[in-house]
Design an enzyme around this catalytic site. Structure first.
Site: not given
Length: 116
Positions: A74-76
């Site tokens: 997960v990232c932004a």
């Protein structure tokens, strides 16, 4: 037809938020948030482990020891996570996938966040 969005995501190495929840609940996927610690502290998927992208190659094996479990990255917004999937797979995490749309998609799906 119910699995179509999940299958589409699997082809790109990315999952929808709903597919991610199923992976976490049914297959005990490990969530790795690759944002910087300051970003992680503002809110993250419950149970996520923070390994910033620039440290992923050096620290992933120490953070997630079982390479047979699904790995949800997960990232932004999803852009960094897609790059991280390639790194994770190179390190032996064959089931690594990115969350399509990143944490933004998670929030848009009204899924819970935890703050550090």
């Amino acid at each position: 037809m119910l699995f179509w969005p999940m299958l589409q995501g699997a082809n790109r190495g990315a999952l929808t938020a709903e597919g991610a929840v199923q992976l976490i609940n049914r297959q005990r996927a490990v969530v790795v948030d690759i944002r910087e610690p300051e970003e992680f502290a503002t809110g993250h998927v419950t149970g996520a482990r923070n390994v910033p992208l620039n440290q992923l190659e050096a620290k992933l094996a120490g953070t997630v020891k079982n390479k047979s479990l699904p790995l949800l990255i997960v990232c932004a917004s999803g852009a960094r996570a897609n790059r991280a999937v390639a790194t994770a797979r190179k390190l032996g995490y064959e089931q690594a996938q990115a969350l399509a749309g990143g944490l933004k998609a998670w929030k848009d799906a009204n899924l819970p966040l935890t703050k550090a």
